[in-house]
Write a protein that holds these residues in place. Structure first.
Motif, PDB file in Angstrom:
ATOM      1  N   VAL A 212      47.267  27.191  27.521  1.00 22.67           N
ATOM      2  CA  VAL A 212      46.272  26.137  27.675  1.00 22.67           C
ATOM      3  C   VAL A 212      44.873  26.707  27.443  1.00 22.67           C
ATOM      4  O   VAL A 212      44.559  27.797  27.910  1.00 22.67           O
ATOM      5  N   HIS A 213      44.025  25.952  26.724  1.00 29.95           N
ATOM      6  CA  HIS A 213      42.681  26.425  26.399  1.00 29.95           C
ATOM      7  C   HIS A 213      41.596  25.738  27.225  1.00 29.95           C
ATOM      8  O   HIS A 213      40.450  26.209  27.263  1.00 29.95           O
ATOM      9  N   LEU A 214      41.919  24.608  27.842  1.00 37.04           N
ATOM     10  CA  LEU A 214      40.936  23.899  28.671  1.00 37.04           C
ATOM     11  C   LEU A 214      41.684  22.976  29.629  1.00 37.04           C
ATOM     12  O   LEU A 214      42.746  22.442  29.288  1.00 37.04           O
ATOM     13  N   ILE A 215      41.100  22.768  30.818  1.00 36.24           N
ATOM     14  CA  ILE A 215      41.724  21.934  31.841  1.00 36.24           C
ATOM     15  C   ILE A 215      40.755  20.845  32.278  1.00 36.24           C
ATOM     16  O   ILE A 215      39.584  21.122  32.555  1.00 36.24           O
ATOM     17  N   ILE A 216      41.244  19.614  32.317  1.00 34.11           N
ATOM     18  CA  ILE A 216      40.508  18.493  32.907  1.00 34.11           C
ATOM     19  C   ILE A 216      41.191  18.188  34.235  1.00 34.11           C
ATOM     20  O   ILE A 216      42.370  17.847  34.263  1.00 34.11           O
ATOM     21  N   LEU A 217      40.462  18.326  35.331  1.00 31.01           N
ATOM     22  CA  LEU A 217      41.082  18.369  36.653  1.00 31.01           C
ATOM     23  C   LEU A 217      40.457  17.354  37.611  1.00 31.01           C
ATOM     24  O   LEU A 217      39.260  17.421  37.907  1.00 31.01           O
TER      25      LEU A 217
ATOM     26  N   VAL B 254      34.938  13.777  25.893  1.00 27.78           N
ATOM     27  CA  VAL B 254      35.378  14.483  24.685  1.00 27.78           C
ATOM     28  C   VAL B 254      34.277  15.413  24.182  1.00 27.78           C
ATOM     29  O   VAL B 254      34.548  16.551  23.775  1.00 27.78           O
ATOM     30  N   ALA B 255      33.028  14.959  24.239  1.00 28.00           N
ATOM     31  CA  ALA B 255      31.913  15.804  23.801  1.00 28.00           C
ATOM     32  C   ALA B 255      31.806  17.055  24.665  1.00 28.00           C
ATOM     33  O   ALA B 255      31.555  18.157  24.163  1.00 28.00           O
ATOM     34  N   ARG B 256      32.008  16.891  25.972  1.00 31.50           N
ATOM     35  CA  ARG B 256      31.945  18.054  26.873  1.00 31.50           C
ATOM     36  C   ARG B 256      33.128  18.988  26.639  1.00 31.50           C
ATOM     37  O   ARG B 256      32.989  20.209  26.732  1.00 31.50           O
ATOM     38  N   VAL B 257      34.284  18.427  26.343  1.00 38.20           N
ATOM     39  CA  VAL B 257      35.452  19.245  26.008  1.00 38.20           C
ATOM     40  C   VAL B 257      35.144  20.113  24.791  1.00 38.20           C
ATOM     41  O   VAL B 257      35.401  21.326  24.781  1.00 38.20           O
ATOM     42  N   LYS B 258      34.580  19.507  23.763  1.00 35.33           N
ATOM     43  CA  LYS B 258      34.260  20.257  22.549  1.00 35.33           C
ATOM     44  C   LYS B 258      33.245  21.358  22.830  1.00 35.33           C
ATOM     45  O   LYS B 258      33.375  22.479  22.314  1.00 35.33           O
ATOM     46  N   SER B 259      32.241  21.044  23.637  1.00 31.43           N
ATOM     47  CA  SER B 259      31.225  22.038  23.967  1.00 31.43           C
ATOM     48  C   SER B 259      31.824  23.222  24.717  1.00 31.43           C
ATOM     49  O   SER B 259      31.540  24.385  24.404  1.00 31.43           O
ATOM     50  N   GLN B 260      32.659  22.927  25.704  1.00 31.20           N
ATOM     51  CA  GLN B 260      33.296  23.993  26.473  1.00 31.20           C
ATOM     52  C   GLN B 260      34.206  24.843  25.591  1.00 31.20           C
ATOM     53  O   GLN B 260      34.240  26.070  25.701  1.00 31.20           O
TER      54      GLN B 260
ATOM     55  N   ARG C 190      34.057  25.343  22.318  1.00 28.21           N
ATOM     56  CA  ARG C 190      33.295  26.172  21.377  1.00 28.21           C
ATOM     57  C   ARG C 190      32.876  27.479  22.028  1.00 28.21           C
ATOM     58  O   ARG C 190      33.021  28.558  21.455  1.00 28.21           O
ATOM     59  N   ARG C 191      32.358  27.377  23.239  1.00 25.53           N
ATOM     60  CA  ARG C 191      31.903  28.585  23.931  1.00 25.53           C
ATOM     61  C   ARG C 191      33.081  29.464  24.331  1.00 25.53           C
ATOM     62  O   ARG C 191      33.041  30.686  24.183  1.00 25.53           O
ATOM     63  N   TYR C 192      34.152  28.842  24.833  1.00 20.45           N
ATOM     64  CA  TYR C 192      35.304  29.624  25.273  1.00 20.45           C
ATOM     65  C   TYR C 192      35.949  30.363  24.104  1.00 20.45           C
ATOM     66  O   TYR C 192      36.260  31.558  24.203  1.00 20.45           O
ATOM     67  N   LEU C 193      36.150  29.681  22.988  1.00 21.44           N
ATOM     68  CA  LEU C 193      36.796  30.308  21.838  1.00 21.44           C
ATOM     69  C   LEU C 193      35.903  31.368  21.212  1.00 21.44           C
ATOM     70  O   LEU C 193      36.389  32.359  20.686  1.00 21.44           O
TER      71      LEU C 193
ATOM     72  N   LYS D 246      35.744  39.361  36.380  1.00 21.12           N
ATOM     73  CA  LYS D 246      36.190  38.111  35.781  1.00 21.12           C
ATOM     74  C   LYS D 246      35.147  37.016  36.001  1.00 21.12           C
ATOM     75  O   LYS D 246      34.881  36.620  37.129  1.00 21.12           O
ATOM     76  N   LEU D 247      34.547  36.559  34.910  1.00 13.28           N
ATOM     77  CA  LEU D 247      33.593  35.463  34.967  1.00 13.28           C
ATOM     78  C   LEU D 247      34.146  34.259  34.213  1.00 13.28           C
ATOM     79  O   LEU D 247      34.879  34.420  33.232  1.00 13.28           O
ATOM     80  N   THR D 248      33.776  33.073  34.644  1.00 16.05           N
ATOM     81  CA  THR D 248      34.117  31.876  33.895  1.00 16.05           C
ATOM     82  C   THR D 248      33.242  31.841  32.638  1.00 16.05           C
ATOM     83  O   THR D 248      32.228  32.555  32.548  1.00 16.05           O
ATOM     84  N   PRO D 249      33.595  31.026  31.638  1.00 16.13           N
ATOM     85  CA  PRO D 249      32.772  30.965  30.423  1.00 16.13           C
ATOM     86  C   PRO D 249      31.314  30.628  30.691  1.00 16.13           C
ATOM     87  O   PRO D 249      30.412  31.206  30.081  1.00 16.13           O
ATOM     88  N   LYS D 250      31.048  29.692  31.609  1.00 23.83           N
ATOM     89  CA  LYS D 250      29.663  29.331  31.908  1.00 23.83           C
ATOM     90  C   LYS D 250      28.940  30.475  32.619  1.00 23.83           C
ATOM     91  O   LYS D 250      27.780  30.760  32.347  1.00 23.83           O
ATOM     92  N   GLU D 251      29.606  31.142  33.548  1.00 27.28           N
ATOM     93  CA  GLU D 251      29.001  32.282  34.233  1.00 27.28           C
ATOM     94  C   GLU D 251      28.656  33.376  33.235  1.00 27.28           C
ATOM     95  O   GLU D 251      27.576  33.964  33.290  1.00 27.28           O
ATOM     96  N   PHE D 252      29.579  33.643  32.310  1.00 23.32           N
ATOM     97  CA  PHE D 252      29.336  34.669  31.299  1.00 23.32           C
ATOM     98  C   PHE D 252      28.143  34.288  30.432  1.00 23.32           C
ATOM     99  O   PHE D 252      27.283  35.127  30.121  1.00 23.32           O
ATOM    100  N   ALA D 253      28.083  33.025  30.034  1.00 29.40           N
ATOM    101  CA  ALA D 253      27.001  32.577  29.163  1.00 29.40           C
ATOM    102  C   ALA D 253      25.641  32.727  29.838  1.00 29.40           C
ATOM    103  O   ALA D 253      24.653  33.123  29.201  1.00 29.40           O
TER     104      ALA D 253
END
Length: 230
Positions: A44-49, A107-113, A115-118, A157-164
């Motif tokens: 899985v590459h992203l989770i909507i929770l 969907v826009a937020r999914v794409k944004s997340q 892009r950064r994660y990949l 271990k950082l989340t993508p946003k923390e790393f950014a």
């Protein structure tokens, strides 16, 4: 692959329709326990929770997921109070939307997340490859090409946003960034709500890289202005 976790079948199906219209592959789960099982058997590459769910709610599920997985997590909840948002972000979520929500915005937020994660996902090259892009700050090493943070020779271990956020501050040593500027640089949208989103992420980063988060060595507060790395 995107995992949608919500106990409301109609919401799961609605999100699935919009994601599939954008050619995303979708997995679904009706509660936190089912989600953990799906996650353990799929890439899985992203989770909507969703937050409010039976058996294992979204907060507890997020904590469990973050024990082993750093994929982006977007939380959904009907609760709009800041404290609920802060709670979700503090346990490892990268973004937060309140119900009812606009599926196109989701969907826009999914794409944004994604892009950064990949962009920052681990490459197949050795971690000491010559083309690694490294930022060194004392005992802290940031490898931007492999999304690694190493403190005293140990992985953090950082989340993508923390790393950014950490990368943004580290690339501009000595420069002070306001919460608004950090938010707009990382989230790529205007900061319409409170400063709590950035504040919570900064706090999470400090808890992971600072010996004493109350007396930070790396991320400094400039009171009334913002944050910087010296």
């Amino acid at each position: 692959m995107i995992l949608v976790i919500d106990d409301d079948t109609e919401i799961r199906n609605l999100i699935e329709i919009y994601l599939k219209n954008e050619s995303f592959q979708v997995l679904k789960a009706g509660d936190g326990l089912e989600a953990l099982d799906v996650l353990s058997n799929n890439n899985v590459h992203l989770i909507i929770l969703d937050v409010m769910m039976p058996k294992l709610d979204g907060i507890q599920a997020c904590l469990k997921i973050r024990e082993k997985n750093q994929v982006p997590i977007i939380m959904l909840s009907a609760k709009t109070e800041d404290m609920h948002k802060i709670h979700g972000l503090s346990v490892g979520a990268d973004d937060y939307m309140t119900k009812p929500f606009n599926p196109l915005e989701l969907v826009a937020r999914v794409k944004s997340q994604l892009r950064r994660y990949l962009r920052f996902s681990h490459s197949n090259e050795p971690t000491d490859a010559a083309n690694d892009d490294e930022i060194d700050i004392g005992n802290l090493k940031i490898k931007t090409s492999t999304h690694q943070v190493i403190l005293n020779k140990k992985d953090v271990k950082l989340t993508p946003k923390e790393f950014a956020i950490l990368e943004l501050l580290a690339r501009h040593k000595g420069m002070v960034f306001s919460s608004e500027r950090i938010f707009e640089s990382i989230w790529k949208e205007p900061m319409m709500e409170s400063e709590n989103t950035v504040m919570v992420h900064i706090r999470n980063i400090r808890e992971k890289i600072e010996d004493n988060p109350r007396k930070p060595r790396y991320i400094k507060n400039v009171w009334g202005v913002g944050y910087k790395i010296e």
